[in-house]
Structure formats: structure tokens, C-alpha cells
Design an enzyme around this catalytic site. Structure first.
Site, mmCIF file in Angstrom:
data_model
loop_
_atom_site.group_PDB
_atom_site.id
_atom_site.type_symbol
_atom_site.label_atom_id
_atom_site.label_comp_id
_atom_site.label_asym_id
_atom_site.label_seq_id
_atom_site.Cartn_x
_atom_site.Cartn_y
_atom_site.Cartn_z
ATOM 1 N N HIS A 158 -21.956 37.169 -3.325
ATOM 2 C CA HIS A 158 -22.498 36.300 -4.372
ATOM 3 C C HIS A 158 -22.134 36.862 -5.736
ATOM 4 O O HIS A 158 -22.764 36.546 -6.731
ATOM 5 C CB HIS A 158 -24.015 36.193 -4.268
ATOM 6 N N ASP A 199 10.847 20.815 -2.974
ATOM 7 C CA ASP A 199 9.808 21.764 -2.613
ATOM 8 C C ASP A 199 10.045 23.153 -3.190
ATOM 9 O O ASP A 199 9.376 24.113 -2.807
ATOM 10 C CB ASP A 199 9.632 21.815 -1.096
ATOM 11 N N GLY A 200 10.969 23.271 -4.114
ATOM 12 C CA GLY A 200 11.072 24.518 -4.872
ATOM 13 C C GLY A 200 11.723 25.654 -4.125
ATOM 14 O O GLY A 200 11.684 26.795 -4.572
ATOM 15 N N GLY A 259 16.435 27.850 -4.664
ATOM 16 C CA GLY A 259 16.930 29.140 -5.141
ATOM 17 C C GLY A 259 16.811 30.214 -4.076
ATOM 18 O O GLY A 259 17.766 30.947 -3.775
ATOM 19 N N ALA A 299 18.976 20.021 -7.590
ATOM 20 C CA ALA A 299 19.180 21.464 -7.476
ATOM 21 C C ALA A 299 20.455 21.803 -6.704
ATOM 22 O O ALA A 299 21.183 22.735 -7.060
ATOM 23 C CB ALA A 299 17.962 22.102 -6.799
#
Lengths: 574, 574
Positions: free
Chosen positions: A214, A392-393, A396, A552
Site C-alpha cells: 500500500h 509495429d515498430g 529497425g 520503413a
């Protein structure tokens, strides 16, 4: 943060309503909580409880072989004595009740008052308080209860299911608590439903060692370490606090507190398991997952219960609850392994003999792959960023993994005496095997096709052979990807590149000049993939997300084509 | 964000190593993924797969009654064809292989290439592509695959486990896909391991409708709605996209994408279940939890598979995997309910007769509770904030719940003709029952004790009676809480208050003056709980977290004491 609610003040009640609907075939709601539908012979009732916000603690643990009932308080708040009383009455099967919960002032009082009231009615009630958090106090009985709740409840539930009387169940539970230690770490705080800021925070990039579920104070804050250092920190903390005469068998729980994901827990477990074994401990049925959470808190805890024979039996026993299901014998008996396989995936080819020209070209190919690797490493983040706009990146990272694997395979092939044709095929196979993703398949197949087009038996290679290799490269990609010019993919840059290269060489120009001109076209066409029209296969794009960013795959191709134009002219022209 | 890793580039491999260690008794790692240890008769192999970052998809679904093997790619990246080939070979049991995955370009290519390679070796390979995401395209076969992966894989796995041949398994899988629809919403983006910013984001307070599990574009962004509106939006989206002739039975999945917690999913399910039933649908074995995730993405998806008899059989069938375990018959047979109970929790007392003086005092008590309620509502957030420094931040909410319940009970008692003694006892019981937490028990017991000390049979009440009530109030708190002055709790303010009140009245002063003086002392003592020495029971506090903030319980008491001093003098003096 907590985002799904109607009236934040009713969060605990509303979530419990949905929970009861979902598990209506196994649990029954009663005022104050839930009880399991009774199964088999009467047993000692094990009633767990505490505040909401810690799922699967507490209601997710009600079921065969585990808790008989759970008392459910408001978020991060002890249930009231009246709730405890109500659930315990409903759970009681005539053989007494064990009330069990983590050591917090409110829980101690409310469960304590309920116990007195139940005893006045002639019910035999025992209390087992969990005190596992080694960071919260040096004296064992003052410690808070955190993920060790799960270990102690599990033992109590299994002991009750095994038919022990209330003395036996209580004794097993107390033994479990005495044998259990937990250390927690927090990476980020949590937000109560409807609150506009977190209940507590951990500075970004820091770790709160021993911070409570907590947000209660811990031991200290420190720099967020690498996973293997975190594993060491947690294992060391527990081994230092091991119970006297704890023996060599431990039941571990690696528990996620909320936003820490399963993959991260598995990764951490990989190191924790090794450290425990190095310390001479035998790991018994480790549990890795979310077992005692704290809303959307980021963090993990590691619990060890040191086992004797009785504790091991109860820890290993079957159970079936909403959130925890365990069966020693799976649905069908385990037989032998599936057929041994996988060894034939990498077939070993003898490298065919190569002419001096093929060997020289192989050297050029290694140089070209080195250049490509340098370019892709330098641009990995940029390629990932533009891929993240509509994809979706992963572009690279995928290209870097591919080129690194291809280069490694090419070097081995070169050292083994390979010519360019064999070398490029090996490089392409390695690229496809290690990169994954769409680009990995395409680049791998394309390199392999280019290599196949060359053959290693020639005494010389002409410019036209390199054009043919380029055409084989692009044909492989078009075949596999089934994209055409205008689809805003790699193909938009690749086909014009090959055409321009063929035209330049056909007009009798120097190969390096033709390549440079083709690379310029590729760059221009790659830029042009950033436009207003939607990308193929992305139905209904959000206009503001995909406009103005080039593809890309087209971008990385143009980058590589341009970079290779800067190779020494002699290398390209051979 | 993703915080636990060593080398971010090795995240997928490292987490898989830990996963395989954990489930070594049931799964076997092979190049490219994992396969289940074989159980029973040979069956059609069902090989699932895709990128990492979606746990339990894909490796968490390997086991009895579910997937035979899983191919595990890099984070958010299709596995390579070589990986697919390797896992499929290892999973094959001589009855053919079904490859199944979500509809993404990279997966289609890599699984497709592997299928061709396997077929060349004489293995019968079928492909079932999942296309459930209604937000991604209007044409069904162009849709992306998201949480419906789980539904289709489950049916395929159950069909294979039931012994169907490869034609039957493929047919069942295609039927499952044709019957499955999903709509997803995102509240926040996700961050790749090691990345310094998210792969994509959703504006704070917004919801991305239809956003893909790798951040692919959705339909639109809109304001984050209340839970019941979100449920309506998702149910409506799916019912609009229902398959032709889908029938009346549905298998729902309410899936959390990452940081959305179980409690939030249960809360949402409470409304979703109702809406589905209102639409005339029968809910069959709903699954609520994390089944197809996307790292630390915030969001949920709702999947419905419309069932016919065959699909229902396969959906309901038993399974046992790392992440999904289902058993129709629990460990022991379900018997009847536990004893019916809970009804005796609220005993109904007849309100005893009260003198006019006791009735008048009861009116004052209602007024005092109204004042207390006003003060606590106004200060709820402040009390929560100071409690969050050293405690769990629930003090404000607990006090508000308590006083509201107490006031409601007091009004009912007053309307029923109760005197102050009975009224305060009822108020105290209600406070304890509804507030929960530590403060709930203490305030409830204290009010009850104060009421008991008064009795409703007197013809008049003297100042000394109120002092005695105050002493009974504080004695109850000291008895239960076992704290003493100096422990930095409520008691630090309460005991000096009662002493000062008694002294003021003993010296013959007017009661309101004595109360005001006592309230001033309480305020001063509450302030003094903010000091450098650690609070009792909080071992090893972080100095910078708990210094300078007073105790929440002492603060709320002082606030209430001060506020009640402003009641009309006549009311306090009666």
C-alpha cells in the site's frame, strides 16, 4: 492508473459483482465476501481476507484445496468485523474456522472482533496472521504480510482439504508462516480508482526496496538495476533472513505487483532460479505470476517458503480456484517426449569449390555486408520510429538482427573458402532464420536468390551479372510479398532501383555511376511512400497517424542502396 | 513500461529461458519455441505462434487440450520460417500439423514458407489464419488477428485432443474463426524493452477504439467513458458485426492488454454480461483475464465466438497449460451449498423507550453526526493524502463511509423514537460495519461505548455524563488499538482531549468552553504527531517520507473535535 469504473467510491463493490457473476458456478456471494460451493466431506473452514485491490488475493483464491471463503474489504482497507463474521458463518462446516490475513492493524482488529463474536456462539475460531515481509521489521511477529499470504493460505487450504482437524490446520498454517520470507521492490506507485494522482510514487529510474503493497515505507531507494542484479539483490535479502534450520527445499513465488508483465517475471525468474540452485537450494513447484497485487503498482516480490515434508505435501497439493489451478496429474498421462527433432534444421553443406573471381567477389560481398551492418546499426532507432507510425515498430531491430546474422554467416563462409554465390546464399538463410518478421523473410530470400543467380564457377563476372543478381533479388521479394509498385512498401523503391540500374548499365555507363543513379531514384521513391493515401492492408487508418511518414522497408532499402554507392568504386565494379 | 531486462536486444530469448525453466516438467524447449511433452495417443499437432510480448500468447497456451507447440518470435515480430519449421517438426506426431496465427504479413509469409518446406518432406500441413479484429477491415479475411487467437486456438487444440483427423481439426478451426469477432480499445501505449519512449501513445483521458495490439491504427479516438458506457460501446460493436446465422450462444473473452487490472476487468464484465443477456444471448464459460496481451499497453478487448454444438463442446473442453487451466469436474465433486447463513448478521432490536431528555439528546447527537459528516466529506482528500505518506491512503475514504453509515443509522433510530444511548450504539455499529479499516473499528466501537454509557432512562443529563461518555469513547479505542500516548496515533490527541474536557468541567466551567479548550489541545497534539521519531509499527521508515506529516487518525479526530465546538452552545450544553 485505474481507468475502468463507474462511481469510484463503489469500485470494490462493482468489481466484486462482476467477479461473482463470472464464477457463479463455483462460488457464492454472501454479505461481506464469497464462499466456495461445498464439495465433499465437511472440513475446517479457511477464511482469508483483506482489502480489495490485491487480486487474486483474496477472492480469487477461494476454491477446492485453497480458501473456503474470502472477506472482501474496500480498496486497500480492512473489511469490517461484521463482514468477517458474515463470511465465516457462511463458510463454517461444523469443524471450526481459521481466520487468516496479512499483519495490518485494521485487519487484526476486525478479524479479532469477529473471532470473539463467533466464539461466543460456540464456533472454534483460530487466527493465523501472515508476517512475511522482511523489509518491514526486524522482529518476525511485527512484519507486514505481503505475497507470503499466498504460501500460508495455500498450506492452510491444503491441510483443511486433507481433512486435518482445526488443531492440525492451525499448526500447519503457523509452520508455513514461520518458514516464509518475502522481499518486495517497487518501480512505480499506484492510483486509487477515481484519484487524479498516484497514492505514492517511486522516482523514475529508481527502485524502492521493501516498499509495502500500500506504499508503506521501505528500506531505501536505489538506482534501477539490470535484471540479473535485481535477482541477486532479492535472493541475497531472503537468504540473509532465512529461518533457523530451514533446510534445503524452498517453494518460491515470484510475484508481479501490477504493471510488471509476465515476460519480465519470466526473465527475472531465469536468473533467480539459477541463484537459488547455486545456493544449494532445491526449487519445489515455483509459481511465477500475479498472486498478490497492488492495483497498477509496478514492482515484484520474491517469496521463499522453506519446506519440511508436511509443508511440501501441502504446497504441492492440487487446488482449483478462479485464479489458481494446479493438478499433479495432467488431463492425460505424460508419456515420452515428442519425437526428437530440430537437429536437421541447419543442414551442413560442404562449401563448393570457387574460382578466384568468385572468391574475389565473395570478399566484396563481405565488405558490402559490413557496410550494410554499419548503416543499419546507425539507423536502427530511426527505422523503428517510422515503422511505429503505421506498423509495429520492429523494422529497425529486425534489420539489425538480420544483417548481423548474415554478416556472421558470410564471414564463416569466406573463411571456409566460399565464393560469392554460396556466401550470399548462406547469408540470406541466416538473415531469414534470425531476423524474423516480414523484412527478415524478404531480405533473406532476396539475398539467397541473388547468390543463386551468380554461381561460383565463372572465371569472370560482368556488370550484367550484377544487374541479373539485382533482378533475382527483387523478383524474390515481389514473389513472396505480393506487393506491387504503389502499395507503399519496399517494392516502391526496389523495382525502380533495379530498372534504373539495368538501364544505366545497358547504356554502357560505368557500374558505380549506374548504381549511384539508381540509389538516387530509390531514395526519391522511398520518400514518396509518405503520402495521403492509405497503406495497403491497413484499413481505416487514422489519417493523423500515418500521413507524412515514409514506409520503413522502403526507407531502409534506399538507405542501404545509397550507402553501398559509397563503397570504393573498384569494389562495386570489381 | 518494460523495466526488467539485461540486454534489451535479448529480451525475448531471456524471458523464454526463464519460462522454459519454470515449466520444464510439462514443456520442452526446441529451436524456435516450445512443444508439450507428449501425452496419450498421437494427435494432430496444433502449432501456434507469433511475436513475443503477448503472453500468454503464445507459449503460455501449450499443453493438454490446447496447443501442441508454440513458435516464439522476437518482441512484436513474426518468428522466422526456420523457427516455424523447427517447432512444427518437433510437434509433429505423424498425423499432420495445423499452423495457426494472427493475420499479419510477416506471420503469413514465415508460416507459409515453413509449410511449403514441411510439405516437401511429406508432412500434411494446414494453415488456419485468425482474422477476428472487426476494427481493422470491413472484409473479414483482411482483418488482423487479436484476442480471437485464443478462441480459435482453443477449438483447434480441443479438436486435436479429441482425436479428430487433420481435416476435422482444420474444419473446426476455420469454423471457430468464422464465428469469432473482437473489438479492442486502448487507454495507453506500450514501451519496447530498453526503449526510452513508448512505441505509441493514446492521449491522456482518451480511448483509441480499435487500436491494434502493436499500435496499428484504429477507427477513432474518443473521450474515455464510464465503465458502463465502455461496455455498451464494445457490445454494440460486436453485435453489429455478428456473423450470419450466429445463433444465441456465445463464448466471451474479456481480455486485459497489459496494465489494465483484474478488478477493472471484473467491473467491466459485470456490465458486459448484463448487456449480452439483455441481447438474448446465452453466455457460455466466459473468460476474463489476460489472454492476449501487448506488453504494458493499457486497454481491453471483448471477443465473442458464436457457438454451434461442436464449437461449444471444444470451447468447454478441459485444458491444462502454463497460463490456462480448465477442468469441468473440480478436484472434488460439487455438493450442496455451504450452510445458508449471513441472515443473522443484522439482528433486529426493538428500540427501547426513551425519556424526553434522552430524546432531546438524541436530536443533538443527530446534529453532531451531521456536522461530522460535513467536516469529513470536506476533508476526505486531505486525510487520504496525509495517510498516504506513512499508511495506505484510505483514511479519508474510510471515515466518510463510516460517518455516512452512522448518520443514516442515527436518522432511522431517531425517526423510530430512540434516545441518544440507543441511537449512538446503532450509529457505532453501522460505522464499524460499513467503514472497514482500522479507523472504522475504532470509531464504531467508541461511539457504541459512548452510547452505552449514557442510557435512555434518565430524566436529565449533566455535563459530567458527557465527560463520562467521552471517557468511555476513549477507553474503547485504547482497549482495541492498544496504542498509548506517544505512539503517534489517534490516541495522542484523544486522551489529552478527554483529560482537558474532564478538567474544564471539573473546575466548574461552562461545557462549551471546556470543549473548546479540549479541542485546542487535541489540535496541538495532533500537529505534534508530525515529528522525526518513527511511528509505531512502521519499522525503518524512509525518513524523507514520514517526517513532518501528522498522523491521519489524530488529525481527523482534532478536526472533528474542533468542528463540534462550533455547534450552538445550547446543543452541546443541552
Amino acid at each position: 492508473m485505474t481507468r475502468i469504473f463507474n462511481d469510484p467510491a463503489e469500485f470494490a463493490e462493482d468489481q466484486f459483482t462482476g467477479f461473482l457473476d463470472l464464477y457463479a458456478d463455483r462460488l457464492r456471494g454472501v454479505p461481506g465476501g464469497a464462499v466456495a460451493l461445498r464439495s465433499g466431506e465437511p472440513q475446517v473452514a479457511v477464511v482469508v481476507g483483506g482489502g480489495s485491490g490485491h487480486y487474486p488475493a483474496f477472492a480469487g483464491l477461494v476454491g477446492s484445496g485453497f480458501a473456503t471463503g474470502a472477506v472482501v474489504g474496500n480498496v486497500f482497507t480492512s473489511p469490517s468485523a461484521a463482514q468477517v463474521y458474515s463470511v465465516a458463518k457462511a463458510a463454517h462446516q461444523g469443524r471450526g474456522v481459521v481466520l487468516t490475513f496479512g499483519n495490518y492493524a485494521g485487519d487484526n482488529m476486525n478479524f479479532g472482533i469477529a473471532a470473539e463474536r463467533l466464539r461466543k456462539e460456540g464456533i472454534d475460531v483460530r487466527i493465523v496472521v501472515v508476517t512475511d515481509d522482511v523489509a518491514s521489521a526486524s522482529e518476525e511477529d511485527k512484519r507486514r504480510g505481503i505475497a507470503g499470504d499466498f504460501s500460508v493460505f495455500k498450506v492452510l487450504g491444503a491441510a483443511a482439504a486433507a481433512g486435518l482437524d482445526i488443531d492440525g490446520v492451525e499448526r500447519a498454517g503457523r509452520a508455513a508462516n514461520a518458514a516464509t520470507r518475502t522481499i518486495g521492490v517497487a518501480f512505480s506507485g499506484c492510483t486509487l480508482p477515481g484519484a487524479d494522482r498516484p497514492l505514492f510514487t517511486v522516482p523514475e529510474g529508481q527502485l524502492g526496496l521493501g516498499l509495502g503493497i500500500h506504499g508503506e515505507p521501505g528500506i531505501r531507494d536505489e538506482q534501477m538495476p539490470a535484471a540479473h542484479e535485481l535477482a541477486q539483490l532479492m535472493v541475497d535479502s531472503l537468504l540473509e533472513a532465512a529461518p533457523q534450520g530451514g533446510g534445503k527445499r524452498v517453494a518460491p513465488i515470484l510475484n508481479g505487483l501490477g504493471t510488471t508483465k509476465y515476460e519480465e517475471l519470466f526473465l527475472l525468474w531465469g536468473t533467480v532460479a539459477g541463484l537459488l540452485r547455486e545456493a544449494g537450494l532445491e526449487v519445489v513447484d515455483a509459481e511465477v505470476g500475479e498472486l498478490v497485487t497492488s492495483l497498477d503498482m509496478g514492482g515484484v516480490s520474491l517469496t521463499l517458503m522453506w519446506l519440511d515434508d508436511e509443508l511440501e505435501t501441502f504446497w504441492r497439493a492440487d487446488a482449483y480456484t478462479p485464479a489458481f489451478r494446479k493438478q499433479r496429474a495432467p488431463v492425460a498421462a505424460i508419456g515420452g517426449f515428442a519425437q526428437e527433432s530440430g537437429d536437421d534444421v541447419r543442414e551442413s553443406h560442404a562449401i563448393p569449390e570457387a574460382t578466384p573471381a568468385a572468391r574475389a567477389l565473395a570478399g566484396t560481398a563481405v565488405g558490402a555486408l559490413e557496410t550494410m551492418a554499419r548503416i543499419l546499426h546507425a539507423n536502427e532507432a530511426m527505422l523503428g520510429d517510422i515503422d511505429a507510425v503505421a506498423g509495429d515498430g520492429d523494422h529497425g531491430r529486425g534489420m539489425v538482427k538480420g544483417v548481423d546474422a548474415a554478416l556472421a554467416a558470410a564471414r564463416i563462409a569466406y573463411d571456409g573458402g566460399a565464393g560469392a554465390a554460396w556466401l550470399l546464399q548462406a547469408a540470406g538463410q541466416a538473415w531469414a532464420e534470425h531476423a524474423g518478421g516480414t523484412s527478415g523473410v524478404l531480405w533473406g530470400a532476396a539475398l539467397e536468390a541473388a547468390g543463386r543467380s551468380l554461381t561460383d564457377g565463372r572465371s569472370a563476372y560482368a556488370d550484367q551479372d550484377f544487374v541479373a543478381a539485382g533482378q533475382a533479388f527483387s523478383a524474390a521479394i515481389v514473389d513472396l510479398g505480393r506487393a506491387t509498385v504503389g502499395d507503399k512498401t519496399l517494392v516502391d523503391a526496389l523495382l525502380p532501383f533495379v530498372e534504373e540500374l539495368a538501364a544505366g548499365v545497358g547504356h554502357g555507363g560505368a557500374f558505380p555511376d549506374a548504381w549511384r543513379a539508381a540509389a538516387a531514384v530509390a531514395a526519391e521513391k522511398a520518400e514518396a511512400t509518405a503520402s495521403l493515401s492509405p497503406k495497403l492492408g491497413r484499413a481505416r487508418p487514422l489519417a493523423e497517424r500515418s500521413v507524412g511518414t515514409p514506409d520503413a522497408g522502403a526507407t531502409s532499402f534506399a538507405l542501404l542502396a545509397g550507402g553501398l554507392a559509397d563503397l570504393p568504386a573498384g569494389a562495386l565494379a570489381l
